[in-house]
Design an enzyme around this catalytic site. Sequence first.
Site, PDB file in Angstrom:
ATOM      1  N   ASP A 182       0.826  -1.215   0.000  1.00  0.00           N
ATOM      2  CA  ASP A 182       0.000   0.000   0.000  1.00  0.00           C
ATOM      3  C   ASP A 182       0.855   1.257   0.000  1.00  0.00           C
ATOM      4  O   ASP A 182       2.035   1.244   0.353  1.00  0.00           O
ATOM      5  CB  ASP A 182      -0.925   0.004   1.215  1.00  0.00           C
ATOM      6  N   ASP A 183       0.214   2.357  -0.383  1.00  0.00           N
ATOM      7  CA  ASP A 183       0.801   3.698  -0.329  1.00  0.00           C
ATOM      8  C   ASP A 183       2.110   3.813  -1.104  1.00  0.00           C
ATOM      9  O   ASP A 183       3.072   4.449  -0.653  1.00  0.00           O
ATOM     10  CB  ASP A 183       1.008   4.141   1.123  1.00  0.00           C
ATOM     11  N   TRP A 195      -9.178  -3.555   6.874  1.00  0.00           N
ATOM     12  CA  TRP A 195      -8.225  -2.676   7.569  1.00  0.00           C
ATOM     13  C   TRP A 195      -8.994  -1.390   7.832  1.00  0.00           C
ATOM     14  O   TRP A 195      -9.239  -0.615   6.917  1.00  0.00           O
ATOM     15  CB  TRP A 195      -7.004  -2.417   6.686  1.00  0.00           C
ATOM     16  N   ASN A 199      -9.507   2.210   9.280  1.00  0.00           N
ATOM     17  CA  ASN A 199      -8.686   3.361   9.667  1.00  0.00           C
ATOM     18  C   ASN A 199      -9.386   4.254  10.694  1.00  0.00           C
ATOM     19  O   ASN A 199      -9.700   5.429  10.447  1.00  0.00           O
ATOM     20  CB  ASN A 199      -8.279   4.151   8.419  1.00  0.00           C
TER      21      ASN A 199
END
Length: 405
Positions: free
Chosen positions: A71-72, A171, A173
């Site tokens: 990710d990211d 996931w 947040n």
Amino acid sequence: MERALSEKKLKELASLVEKARENQVKFIFAVSPGLDFHYTILRGQHDKKVLLEKLESVYAIGVRDFAIFFDDIDLKESDGKGQAELLNWLDEHFVKRHDGVSPLITVPTEYYRENMVDKGGRVKPYTEEFSQNIRKDVLVLYTGDGVVCPGISEEQLAQADKVYGRHLGIWWNYPVTDYMEQKLALGPVERLPRSSEIPAIFFNPMKYEELSKIALATGADYANDPDHYEPQASWERAIKAQYGKLSEDMMCFAGQSQHLENSWANVGRPDGGRLRAAMDAFWKSWPEGASADKDWDDVQKQISELRQASQRLLQELPENQLSECRPQLQQMERIAEADQIALHLMKSIRDGDGKEAEKQLSALKKRHRAIQKAEKKALISDKAAKAFLEEVIKYADSVHENEKK
């Protein structure tokens, strides 16, 4: 790709792994290789060998849960098929060859629905390659329709599951605030699927260890029994268990710091729901309504409780908790003091005491400037307690302008 961990680091991790085991916590060792991993034959073989050595070294100290995150990172640097094949290779050459290792966990580069499909509902090339090539044994996580979104419905979860042809993990947040660190996320987790077929859920915490425990405790209740989870009851239990004699004060304060929102994020219950309702009732009845004085008293009572709660928490919270919320408590106290001035200003205006109203308005604007300055470090009760003083300033200014005409 960096080589295996140093002996010093392994000893530190071994101690942490043992502590986790003593407390019945799964320690997950995660690697994010997306920026420097190569998938071509020669460099890829070398990088896979280095990654495998790293995983083997932490397996040897007792780790049995592993995650590979993509990710990211820039999508241009992402190879959906290559990433999937790497995970498959690790599943074959590491997970399946060791006793007691849990299924691999991963977060793809496109990990939320708005990034996984286009506006026409077609799966994007990266997600199509990644989802079609990855083994069913690997646990894939996603965050919902956005990175930080209000909730995930049963229908939204089913749509995401359909893309991958499997049940996805979540996931979530919240209560993480790394995109808005002046604000604390002190509410319960909510608006999540009731499905018992979710294979796993992870709650991303704030950098504030103690304060994260409020939302995380509610998350544990949700994960343990999604069908019967009640956010408010869970939230109250969590605060009573963690704050003892200060629990009522903490509920008063925490209720004003639950929602996070910016141009791309929107999550958590509204701040100060009961206070906002009282303020809205006040504005509807003031100044001539039959319930005007009662509504004024209701707002005044709640503001007074909020101010007193902030003061007691500042004086009595243990330092490990207070150090994580001192700026927000101080800001809450400032706002409550300003709101009390605002309420008296409204009475002065109604009573026609122009001189006193002018004096109070000047004091209120001065406090408002101090509150705005402090917002660089602390945000709280944006649309309730803080919004009220701004509404009063606007009202008082409009009355003053009308009197000049």
